[in-house]
Design an enzyme around this catalytic site. Structure first.
Site, PDB file in Angstrom:
ATOM      1  N   GLU A 138       0.823  -1.207   0.000  1.00 47.77           N
ATOM      2  CA  GLU A 138       0.000   0.000   0.000  1.00 47.77           C
ATOM      3  C   GLU A 138       0.862   1.264   0.000  1.00 47.77           C
ATOM      4  O   GLU A 138       0.537   2.249  -0.672  1.00 47.77           O
ATOM      5  CB  GLU A 138      -0.933   0.002   1.216  1.00 47.77           C
ATOM      6  CG  GLU A 138      -2.077  -0.980   1.118  1.00 47.77           C
ATOM      7  CD  GLU A 138      -3.007  -0.676  -0.047  1.00 47.77           C
ATOM      8  OE1 GLU A 138      -3.314   0.505  -0.284  1.00 47.77           O
ATOM      9  OE2 GLU A 138      -3.423  -1.637  -0.732  1.00 47.77           O
ATOM     10  N   CYS A 191     -11.950   2.739 -14.879  1.00 47.96           N
ATOM     11  CA  CYS A 191     -12.299   4.137 -14.618  1.00 47.96           C
ATOM     12  C   CYS A 191     -11.019   4.973 -14.503  1.00 47.96           C
ATOM     13  O   CYS A 191     -10.738   5.610 -13.492  1.00 47.96           O
ATOM     14  CB  CYS A 191     -13.128   4.227 -13.330  1.00 47.96           C
ATOM     15  SG  CYS A 191     -14.005   5.800 -13.123  1.00 47.96           S
ATOM     16  N   CYS A 246     -15.918   3.022 -20.179  1.00 48.50           N
ATOM     17  CA  CYS A 246     -17.255   3.015 -19.583  1.00 48.50           C
ATOM     18  C   CYS A 246     -18.104   1.834 -20.052  1.00 48.50           C
ATOM     19  O   CYS A 246     -18.922   1.304 -19.293  1.00 48.50           O
ATOM     20  CB  CYS A 246     -17.975   4.328 -19.893  1.00 48.50           C
ATOM     21  SG  CYS A 246     -17.189   5.782 -19.159  1.00 48.50           S
ATOM     22  N   CYS A 299     -24.049   5.522 -13.528  1.00 48.32           N
ATOM     23  CA  CYS A 299     -22.976   6.503 -13.315  1.00 48.32           C
ATOM     24  C   CYS A 299     -23.381   7.863 -13.865  1.00 48.32           C
ATOM     25  O   CYS A 299     -23.617   8.023 -15.072  1.00 48.32           O
ATOM     26  CB  CYS A 299     -21.689   6.025 -13.987  1.00 48.32           C
ATOM     27  SG  CYS A 299     -20.324   7.202 -13.843  1.00 48.32           S
TER      28      CYS A 299
END
Length: 350
Positions: A37, A192, A199, A208
């Site tokens: 992370e 995205c 899309c 969306c």
């Protein structure tokens, strides 16, 4: 769409199309998740993978990382950028050993007390490593949520950030939290995307609002651009008759904090004065073509200046300066521009 439906659609997509074979998704532990992370902050997965693998091979546990010299940690971070992340990793590992008996806490509040761990990173560690519900809001998730609800404004402002945290809290399910956390990050990273979002492949397309607007890429709104200032410097490559190069350790804070680099000066007129500081005499020097390295807030235009000096390998300030031979393996942490210059010197070394 309800929060439950959002999570169900996302998880169905993730099961079929998500990434399941990344190195940090194998043999999951809080330590491995934490390192990944931190490395993935502002850095793409493809860039991180080889660094992560080398880092884990050298520091397989939080104890190994805590006990390692900082120079060794920074050396394994060379080229990854944002070096404060590496310094904070090292400090946090030592804190985990000293305050938590080598075990990572599993609460967002306690995880957030460790250096370099913010609310979103703490949430990712808790959900992925401990499989306990927590909310995340990294860059990918911000992009997904601002488009999904067509949330205007720059996400770095408090008002927009609070709105996004509330939405993230509403949408995060109670079950399969580890998969959901990975899934929403994957959605932002693979479909995205910042530009040219896919899309038509997105499981959220029908609901969306960003897609419905006709231009989802306008979200999230960007911070008003400012022209980056330019700083100029000369990097002095001081080389003695043995072919050794002088490196010095930079202060812990500031540009390239804690890394090893060449001495600097403002102009070539300062070369003799700088050489005297290091107890050597310039014999000849040659300035190469200037180069540019861009930081988040400014451009650094640096001119490598190769200076032949009369000096031996005598000790300098212990722990702060060293004569390094470019024909030998470098085990010190250096920033990418310094590493590139040393690599060029290695190729031409006799």
């Amino acid at each position: 769409m309800t929060a439950t439906t959002f999570a169900q659609r996302l998880l169905t997509w993730f099961d079929q199309h998500g990434r399941h074979d990344l190195p940090w998704q194998q043999d999951i532990t809080p330590y491995r998740v934490w390192v990944s992370e931190i490395m993935l902050q502002q850095t793409q997965v493809t860039t991180v993978i080889p660094y992560y693998q080398r880092f884990m091979a050298r520091f397989p546990s939080v104890q190994a990382l805590a006990e390692a010299p900082q120079d060794d940690v920074l050396h394994h971070w060379t080229g990854l950028g944002y070096y404060a992340r590496a310094r904070n990793l090292h400090k946090a590992a030592q804190q985990v050993m000293a305050e938590h008996n080598g075990e990572f806490p599993d609460s967002v509040e306690q995880l957030s007390t460790l250096p370099g761990i913010g609310r979103s990173t703490a949430g990712a560690i808790r959900s992925i490593a401990f499989k306990k519900r927590a909310v995340i809001l990294d860059g990918n998730v911000k992009r997904v949520l601002t488009r999904y609800r067509a949330i205007g404004g720059y996400p770095g402002t408090t008002a927009v950030a609070n709105q996004l945290w509330q939405l993230a809290e509403q949408l995060t399910p109670k079950k399969r939290v580890a998969d959901y956390t990975q899934a929403i990050m994957d959605l932002g990273a693979t479909l995205c995307t910042r530009s040219k979002p896919a899309c038509l492949l997105c499981p959220m397309q029908t609901d969306c609002q960003g897609h419905a607007s006709g231009d989802p890429s306008q979200y999230p709104h960007r911070k008003a651009k400012k022209e980056k200032p330019v700083r100029e410097t000369c990097l002095l490559i001081l080389q003695n008759s043995d072919g050794d190069i002088l490196l010095e350790k930079r202060p812990a804070s500031g540009i390239w904090g804690g890394l090893w680099a060449f001495p600097e000066c403002d102009t070539t007129a300062d070369i003799e004065r700088i050489c005297q500081r290091y107890q050597c005499q310039p014999l000849d020097w040659e300035a190469n073509e200037p180069r540019r390295h861009t930081f988040s807030h400014y451009h650094l235009d640096y001119t490598p200046v190769h200076v032949q000096v009369s000096a031996t390998r005598q000790a300098m300030e212990a722990g702060r300066q060293v004569w390094y031979n470019p024909r030998t393996e470098l085990t010190l942490g250096t920033a990418a521009p310094i590493a590139r210059l040393l690599n060029e010197l290695e190729k031409v070394a006799p």
